[in-house]
Design an enzyme around this catalytic site. Sequence first.
Site, PDB file in Angstrom:
ATOM      1  N   HIS A 165      42.998  33.669  35.959  1.00 47.83           N
ATOM      2  CA  HIS A 165      43.268  35.090  35.664  1.00 47.83           C
ATOM      3  C   HIS A 165      44.515  35.545  36.409  1.00 47.83           C
ATOM      4  CE1 HIS A 165      39.127  36.745  34.227  1.00 47.83           C
ATOM      5  NE2 HIS A 165      39.266  35.483  33.860  1.00 47.83           N
ATOM      6  N   TYR A 170      27.675  37.489  36.947  1.00 47.63           N
ATOM      7  CA  TYR A 170      28.621  36.584  36.270  1.00 47.63           C
ATOM      8  C   TYR A 170      29.514  35.966  37.349  1.00 47.63           C
ATOM      9  CZ  TYR A 170      31.545  35.114  32.282  1.00 47.63           C
ATOM     10  OH  TYR A 170      32.227  34.394  31.336  1.00 47.63           O
ATOM     11  N   LYS A 197      24.863  33.795  35.605  1.00 46.62           N
ATOM     12  CA  LYS A 197      25.685  32.922  34.762  1.00 46.62           C
ATOM     13  C   LYS A 197      26.838  32.406  35.605  1.00 46.62           C
ATOM     14  CE  LYS A 197      29.127  33.256  31.052  1.00 46.62           C
ATOM     15  NZ  LYS A 197      29.430  33.764  29.711  1.00 46.62           N
ATOM     16  N   LYS A 253      30.538  30.677  35.176  1.00 43.39           N
ATOM     17  CA  LYS A 253      31.643  30.253  34.302  1.00 43.39           C
ATOM     18  C   LYS A 253      32.162  28.920  34.809  1.00 43.39           C
ATOM     19  CE  LYS A 253      33.392  31.768  31.545  1.00 43.39           C
ATOM     20  NZ  LYS A 253      33.320  31.589  30.110  1.00 43.39           N
ATOM     21  N   ASP A 301      28.498  28.033  31.472  1.00 44.51           N
ATOM     22  CA  ASP A 301      29.425  28.147  30.329  1.00 44.51           C
ATOM     23  C   ASP A 301      30.757  27.464  30.629  1.00 44.51           C
ATOM     24  OD1 ASP A 301      31.032  28.916  28.227  1.00 44.51           O
ATOM     25  OD2 ASP A 301      31.113  31.039  28.779  1.00 44.51           O
ATOM     26  N   PRO A 302      30.949  26.200  30.162  1.00 44.57           N
ATOM     27  CA  PRO A 302      32.239  25.535  30.383  1.00 44.57           C
ATOM     28  C   PRO A 302      33.264  25.790  29.272  1.00 44.57           C
ATOM     29  CG  PRO A 302      30.667  23.931  29.549  1.00 44.57           C
ATOM     30  CD  PRO A 302      29.965  25.279  29.555  1.00 44.57           C
ATOM     31  N   ASN A 303      33.001  26.787  28.423  1.00 44.70           N
ATOM     32  CA  ASN A 303      33.958  27.187  27.382  1.00 44.70           C
ATOM     33  C   ASN A 303      34.460  26.031  26.529  1.00 44.70           C
ATOM     34  OD1 ASN A 303      34.929  29.938  29.302  1.00 44.70           O
ATOM     35  ND2 ASN A 303      34.331  30.103  27.164  1.00 44.70           N
ATOM     36  N   GLU A 354      25.822  27.531  27.471  1.00 44.06           N
ATOM     37  CA  GLU A 354      26.756  28.275  26.615  1.00 44.06           C
ATOM     38  C   GLU A 354      27.985  27.424  26.297  1.00 44.06           C
ATOM     39  OE1 GLU A 354      27.320  32.230  28.136  1.00 44.06           O
ATOM     40  OE2 GLU A 354      29.303  32.410  27.190  1.00 44.06           O
ATOM     41  N   ASN A 407      29.934  32.015  22.244  1.00 47.86           N
ATOM     42  CA  ASN A 407      30.880  33.047  21.838  1.00 47.86           C
ATOM     43  C   ASN A 407      32.165  32.370  21.376  1.00 47.86           C
ATOM     44  OD1 ASN A 407      31.162  32.805  25.008  1.00 47.86           O
ATOM     45  ND2 ASN A 407      33.174  33.421  24.251  1.00 47.86           N
ATOM     46  N   ASP A 416      30.121  40.476  20.798  1.00 52.71           N
ATOM     47  CA  ASP A 416      31.018  41.282  21.633  1.00 52.71           C
ATOM     48  C   ASP A 416      31.577  42.306  20.663  1.00 52.71           C
ATOM     49  OD1 ASP A 416      33.424  42.277  22.775  1.00 52.71           O
ATOM     50  OD2 ASP A 416      33.467  40.574  24.153  1.00 52.71           O
ATOM     51  N   HIS A 419      28.526  38.904  25.084  1.00 52.65           N
ATOM     52  CA  HIS A 419      29.644  38.296  25.801  1.00 52.65           C
ATOM     53  C   HIS A 419      30.464  39.385  26.488  1.00 52.65           C
ATOM     54  CE1 HIS A 419      34.040  37.514  25.498  1.00 52.65           C
ATOM     55  NE2 HIS A 419      33.713  36.336  25.986  1.00 52.65           N
ATOM     56  N   SER A 420      31.237  38.992  27.500  1.00 53.16           N
ATOM     57  CA  SER A 420      32.138  39.985  28.090  1.00 53.16           C
ATOM     58  C   SER A 420      33.450  39.352  28.531  1.00 53.16           C
ATOM     59  CB  SER A 420      31.453  40.675  29.279  1.00 53.16           C
ATOM     60  OG  SER A 420      32.084  40.394  30.494  1.00 53.16           O
ATOM     61  N   ASN A 421      34.435  40.198  28.712  1.00 52.63           N
ATOM     62  CA  ASN A 421      35.709  39.859  29.355  1.00 52.63           C
ATOM     63  C   ASN A 421      35.997  40.965  30.363  1.00 52.63           C
ATOM     64  OD1 ASN A 421      37.165  37.466  28.604  1.00 52.63           O
ATOM     65  ND2 ASN A 421      37.136  38.221  26.517  1.00 52.63           N
ATOM     66  N   ARG A 454      47.294  38.354  27.706  1.00 54.02           N
ATOM     67  CA  ARG A 454      46.641  37.444  28.637  1.00 54.02           C
ATOM     68  C   ARG A 454      47.143  36.018  28.399  1.00 54.02           C
ATOM     69  NH1 ARG A 454      40.072  36.468  29.437  1.00 54.02           N
ATOM     70  NH2 ARG A 454      40.332  34.695  30.819  1.00 54.02           N
TER      71      ARG A 454
HETATM   72  O1  GKR Z   1      37.028  35.844  31.993  1.00 58.10           O
HETATM   73  O2  GKR Z   1      37.815  33.879  32.317  1.00 58.10           O
HETATM   74  C1  GKR Z   1      37.072  34.636  31.752  1.00 58.10           C
HETATM   75  C2  GKR Z   1      36.120  34.103  30.735  1.00 58.10           C
HETATM   76  O3  GKR Z   1      36.385  32.749  30.491  1.00 58.10           O
HETATM   77  C3  GKR Z   1      36.218  34.887  29.437  1.00 58.10           C
HETATM   78  O4  GKR Z   1      37.541  34.959  29.006  1.00 58.10           O
HETATM   79  C4  GKR Z   1      35.364  34.337  28.338  1.00 58.10           C
HETATM   80  O5  GKR Z   1      35.754  34.902  27.132  1.00 58.10           O
HETATM   81  O6  GKR Z   1      33.496  35.351  29.486  1.00 58.10           O
HETATM   82  C5  GKR Z   1      33.915  34.666  28.433  1.00 58.10           C
HETATM   83  C6  GKR Z   1      32.948  33.637  27.894  1.00 58.10           C
HETATM   84  O7  GKR Z   1      31.753  33.831  28.059  1.00 58.10           O
HETATM   85  O8  GKR Z   1      33.355  32.671  27.282  1.00 58.10           O
HETATM   86 MG    MG Z   2      31.222  32.102  26.849  1.00 53.19          MG
END
Ligand code: GKR
Ligand code: MG
Length: 437
Positions: A34, A151, A205, A207, A236-238, A261, A284, A308, A335-337, A417
């Site tokens: 970030h 989170y 949760k 991340k 959540d490893p995206n 997730e 998400n 979201d 979900h959130s940001n 971003r």
């Molecule tokens: O804020 O770095 C972050 C998160 O990775 C976010 O951008 C994700 O969209 O919170 C989010 C998620 O659950 O994937």
């Molecule tokens: Mg996610």
Amino acid sequence: MNVQNSGHGPVIREMRITPIAITDPPLLNAAGLHAPYALRTIVELETADGIVGVSEIPGNESTDEALRLAEHIVVGKDVYQLGRLQQELEVRFGKDTSKDRGDAPWDQRRLVHVFSALEVACLDIIGKLVNRPVADLLGGRMRDAVPFAAYLFFKYEGAGGKLGFSVDPNAIGWAAARQQQAIDPEGIVAQARAMCEAYGFQSIKLKGGAFAPDIEVACMHALHQEFGEAMPLRFDPNAIWKPETGLKYGREMESILEYLEDPVRGQENMAWLRQKLRTPLATNMCTTSFDEIPASIALGSEDIILSDHHFWGGLRASMELARLCTTFGRQLSMHSNSHLGISLAAMVHLGAALPHLPYALDTHYPWQSEEIIAGGPLKFQDGEVPVPAGPGLGVDLDRDALARLHQQYLDCGLKMRNDEIEMQKIHPKWTFKKTRW
Ligand code: GKR
Ligand code: MG
């Protein structure tokens, strides 16, 4: 019949679009780091009678530009004409595609953001007109307060903003803890303790996607050890894991997770993994729009869709999604940001109106240290946010704060971003990979 400017009902006279930058700590994720500031855009709609509705969406130069281009469609519309507004916006901008979403953890589509901004502001106005909270416009409240989860993030030391990565030595409690580095199980457990103590969260949760899976999975086991069976845990490893990695580490966490997730990328890989794990899978990233629901159902790609309202085109669309989830045996959560209190208020109204709320919702709110709503940040009680009192969203803009954070936007120079660029300031050779481990 042309109902534009018909003169009936509350007609929008003016739209104001204000990009802002909010201080954001150096949080890590699969896409990088970030920046010291997160961008948001505040939209205000004012009716001919002077009633103002507000909304907040993720900030991005191109969304702001689209909002500006939409002005002639918006001004003159009756705030109840949401269907027509949406149709005209689709004609103007074309429908978003799944590809437009991008590969990052967050959504980059324009139209959903634009419509979400306009819809929420119109609902705020309608609520004020009929003297009812937005939750009542969505079907009425099913609960008086909405639960959220802690989170957690891997992070470097610091709190973001002007101070860069430095630490405020006078901060205490969560204000101090949120500045600490957390890159290992010890740091993550300390972060969780401090956040849960400050907000009363009853789910956690983490991340992931920032470090190799064995480090991140060790953190999940450390959290389980620290908080015990009673604390629901998510990870959540995206979508940065390969399918075999998802299987290996999914199995290692099977006994401790409430849900997993986006362990892997794409509906097919998620469906493959879902067949092999007992842990429910949430997303998400793979089912992110109505267009993707048919394939999700055909393949069976997830158990839980993390809606979201900023990405699904508003609060009413999220209610429609909830109905689809019920029909097709999915659960719905949120979900959130990085966000401030206008978004949180909208999330709470939605959360209050959803027929089922099986999981605590995501929020980044504890990571933010600034606010644009009058009276300061919304309060959590035992991890829940009570539905704001008052008509509409129940929050008012603090105009001084809005002006200050707009100036911060102008000064910081960020326009969208980009976590990869931010990461490269620290690790110059680092590049984003859709799948890394
Ligand atoms: O804020 O770095 C972050 C998160 O990775 C976010 O951008 C994700 O969209 O919170 C989010 C998620 O659950 O994937
Ligand atoms: Mg996610």
